[in-house]
Design a protein around this motif. Structure first.
Motif, PDB file in Angstrom:
ATOM      1  N   ARG A 101      12.561  10.604  -0.209  1.00  0.00           N
ATOM      2  CA  ARG A 101      12.212  10.306   1.187  1.00  0.00           C
ATOM      3  C   ARG A 101      11.941  11.577   1.988  1.00  0.00           C
ATOM      4  NH1 ARG A 101      12.468   6.462  -1.430  1.00  0.00           N
ATOM      5  NH2 ARG A 101      10.311   7.165  -1.557  1.00  0.00           N
ATOM      6  N   TRP A 102      12.423  12.734   1.520  1.00  0.00           N
ATOM      7  CA  TRP A 102      12.196  13.987   2.236  1.00  0.00           C
ATOM      8  C   TRP A 102      10.920  14.696   1.790  1.00  0.00           C
ATOM      9  CZ3 TRP A 102      14.551  15.224   6.608  1.00  0.00           C
ATOM     10  CH2 TRP A 102      15.759  14.589   6.901  1.00  0.00           C
ATOM     11  N   ASP A 103      10.248  14.140   0.806  1.00  0.00           N
ATOM     12  CA  ASP A 103       8.964  14.693   0.377  1.00  0.00           C
ATOM     13  C   ASP A 103       7.971  14.548   1.525  1.00  0.00           C
ATOM     14  OD1 ASP A 103       6.516  15.302  -0.811  1.00  0.00           O
ATOM     15  OD2 ASP A 103       7.000  14.263  -2.681  1.00  0.00           O
ATOM     16  N   ARG A 104       7.294  15.614   1.881  1.00  0.00           N
ATOM     17  CA  ARG A 104       6.350  15.563   3.001  1.00  0.00           C
ATOM     18  C   ARG A 104       5.237  14.547   2.753  1.00  0.00           C
ATOM     19  NH1 ARG A 104       3.530  21.412   1.652  1.00  0.00           N
ATOM     20  NH2 ARG A 104       2.282  20.664  -0.112  1.00  0.00           N
ATOM     21  N   ASP A 115       0.861  -1.179   0.000  1.00  0.00           N
ATOM     22  CA  ASP A 115       0.000   0.000   0.000  1.00  0.00           C
ATOM     23  C   ASP A 115       0.898   1.229   0.000  1.00  0.00           C
ATOM     24  OD1 ASP A 115      -1.917   1.911   0.241  1.00  0.00           O
ATOM     25  OD2 ASP A 115      -2.780   1.184   2.113  1.00  0.00           O
ATOM     26  N   SER A 116       1.091   1.803  -1.175  1.00  0.00           N
ATOM     27  CA  SER A 116       1.900   3.026  -1.288  1.00  0.00           C
ATOM     28  C   SER A 116       1.213   3.933  -2.285  1.00  0.00           C
ATOM     29  CB  SER A 116       3.343   2.682  -1.685  1.00  0.00           C
ATOM     30  OG  SER A 116       3.379   1.946  -2.885  1.00  0.00           O
ATOM     31  N   ASN A 117       1.897   4.257  -3.394  1.00  0.00           N
ATOM     32  CA  ASN A 117       1.230   5.064  -4.413  1.00  0.00           C
ATOM     33  C   ASN A 117       0.164   4.261  -5.145  1.00  0.00           C
ATOM     34  OD1 ASN A 117       3.359   3.504  -5.618  1.00  0.00           O
ATOM     35  ND2 ASN A 117       3.142   4.730  -7.466  1.00  0.00           N
ATOM     36  N   LYS A 118       0.271   2.934  -5.075  1.00  0.00           N
ATOM     37  CA  LYS A 118      -0.745   2.021  -5.567  1.00  0.00           C
ATOM     38  C   LYS A 118      -1.122   1.060  -4.449  1.00  0.00           C
ATOM     39  CE  LYS A 118       0.279   1.685 -10.518  1.00  0.00           C
ATOM     40  NZ  LYS A 118       1.149   2.869 -10.550  1.00  0.00           N
ATOM     41  N   LEU A 119      -2.329   0.508  -4.542  1.00  0.00           N
ATOM     42  CA  LEU A 119      -2.709  -0.570  -3.642  1.00  0.00           C
ATOM     43  C   LEU A 119      -2.592  -1.868  -4.422  1.00  0.00           C
ATOM     44  CD1 LEU A 119      -3.807  -1.231  -0.799  1.00  0.00           C
ATOM     45  CD2 LEU A 119      -6.093  -1.224  -1.808  1.00  0.00           C
ATOM     46  N   ASP A 179       9.175   3.654   7.044  1.00  0.00           N
ATOM     47  CA  ASP A 179      10.538   3.846   7.536  1.00  0.00           C
ATOM     48  C   ASP A 179      11.354   4.751   6.611  1.00  0.00           C
ATOM     49  OD1 ASP A 179      12.255   3.394   9.649  1.00  0.00           O
ATOM     50  OD2 ASP A 179      13.228   1.666   8.711  1.00  0.00           O
ATOM     51  N   GLY A 180      10.664   5.579   5.817  1.00  0.00           N
ATOM     52  CA  GLY A 180      11.347   6.399   4.835  1.00  0.00           C
ATOM     53  C   GLY A 180      12.310   7.402   5.419  1.00  0.00           C
ATOM     54  N   ARG A 181      11.953   8.015   6.551  1.00  0.00           N
ATOM     55  CA  ARG A 181      12.819   9.035   7.112  1.00  0.00           C
ATOM     56  C   ARG A 181      14.122   8.433   7.650  1.00  0.00           C
ATOM     57  NH1 ARG A 181      11.440  14.032   7.945  1.00  0.00           N
ATOM     58  NH2 ARG A 181      10.447  13.565   5.949  1.00  0.00           N
ATOM     59  N   ARG A 182      14.049   7.253   8.240  1.00  0.00           N
ATOM     60  CA  ARG A 182      15.272   6.596   8.705  1.00  0.00           C
ATOM     61  C   ARG A 182      16.185   6.288   7.515  1.00  0.00           C
ATOM     62  NH1 ARG A 182      17.627   2.007   8.628  1.00  0.00           N
ATOM     63  NH2 ARG A 182      15.874   1.006   7.552  1.00  0.00           N
ATOM     64  N   LEU A 183      15.591   5.822   6.428  1.00  0.00           N
ATOM     65  CA  LEU A 183      16.372   5.546   5.234  1.00  0.00           C
ATOM     66  C   LEU A 183      17.006   6.824   4.682  1.00  0.00           C
ATOM     67  CD1 LEU A 183      14.002   3.028   3.419  1.00  0.00           C
ATOM     68  CD2 LEU A 183      16.240   2.516   4.410  1.00  0.00           C
ATOM     69  N   ALA A 184      16.256   7.919   4.726  1.00  0.00           N
ATOM     70  CA  ALA A 184      16.783   9.189   4.241  1.00  0.00           C
ATOM     71  C   ALA A 184      18.040   9.579   5.009  1.00  0.00           C
ATOM     72  CB  ALA A 184      15.719  10.277   4.360  1.00  0.00           C
ATOM     73  N   GLU A 185      18.019   9.434   6.316  1.00  0.00           N
ATOM     74  CA  GLU A 185      19.186   9.762   7.132  1.00  0.00           C
ATOM     75  C   GLU A 185      20.355   8.827   6.818  1.00  0.00           C
ATOM     76  OE1 GLU A 185      19.504  12.277   8.930  1.00  0.00           O
ATOM     77  OE2 GLU A 185      17.533  12.958   9.602  1.00  0.00           O
TER      78      GLU A 185
END
Length: 265
Positions: A242-245, A37-41, A251-257
């Motif tokens: 990953r920094w897109d609001r 479940d992301s941009n598509k289901l 877990d995108g923000r952890r990956l971004a870091e």
């Protein structure tokens, strides 16, 4: 206005749309299992055991993906269960064969599957975007501080500078666009690529930059300098997403870091 699948209401609508299409095609559906479940289901429909990909009708490239898959029947790609894009209640639904995955693909087998896919794609005559279109989209995202409000300015400059690097001097062809391990299934029929919506035109090293590093050791005729440049470019792109609001990756923000640390090094 672009619809999103963030809410339960939207998810319920997407499931209903998939069930409606399956019913029209005579496919038995007693229950659905969410695969992604992301941009598509993405749903597994049971007991017919078909995979349904559902997206808002206002924000999708389903027809492109279907057209491409139909041209790659002799390549290692997931098979279609229906050659059509089905529209229902503001959604588009595509139906694919469901495959059980047998775990990670060995590097040599990964490289062989990607080389076979590239060979098939060299025979495809279909308009595709250029890989630099994706780079430019990332650059626009970085320039829009309203969409990336939490990105520190030093890191923004690092990403901007990295994305300015040009990849040139290469033969170009149609590519998968994102052949990372999440888009390669280890099935009973061998490795099969999924999610063709990201296909673009560019050097094969751009695709290899998405794969595990040891895959390139088994792929023929790789320009390793170009591959290293593509890896850094791809890392900057996926870090930017990953920094897109509105990013929905778990877990995108952890990956971004984590990826910023890799870029700094």
């Amino acid at each position: 206005m672009v619809l999103s699948l963030n809410t339960a209401e939207m998810d319920n609508g997407a499931v209903a749309a998939a069930r409606s299409v399956a019913d029209e095609l005579g496919l038995a559906v007693d229950r659905t299992v969410v695969v992604q479940d992301s941009n598509k289901l993405t749903l597994r429909l049971l007991p017919c055991d078909v995979l349904a990909r559902v997206a808002p009708a206002t924000d999708q490239v389903a027809q492109f993906e279907i057209d491409l898959a139909a041209r790659l029947t002799d390549s290692p790609v997931a098979a279609l269960e229906s050659p059509h894009v089905h529209e229902r209640d503001g959604f588009v639904v595509t139906l694919w064969t469901y495959y059980e995955s047998r775990g990670p693909v060995a590097p040599a087998d990964y490289a062989e599957a990607l080389a076979q896919l590239h060979a098939g794609m060299r025979e495809v005559d279909i308009p595709t975007p250029h890989f630099t279109d994706r780079v430019e989209a990332a650059q626009r995202l970085l320039a829009d501080r309203d969409r990336t409000p939490e990105l520190p300015e030093d890191d923004r400059r690092l990403l901007v500078d990295t994305l300015r690097h040009e990849i040139g001097g290469a033969d170009e062809q149609v590519l998968h666009g994102e052949p990372h391990p999440g888009n390669l299934l280890n099935t009973a029929h061998g490795p099969l690529f999924i999610d063709l919506e990201t296909c673009c035109r560019g050097p094969i090293e751009f695709d290899l930059a998405h794969a595990p590093k040891d895959v390139a050791d088994h792929y023929p005729d790789v320009d390793h300098d170009r591959l290293q440049a593509c890896r850094r470019l791809v890392l900057a792109m996926i870090t930017t997403w990953r920094w897109d609001r509105d990013d929905q990756l778990p877990d995108g923000r952890r990956l971004a870091e984590q990826w910023l640390c890799e870029l700094r090094s």
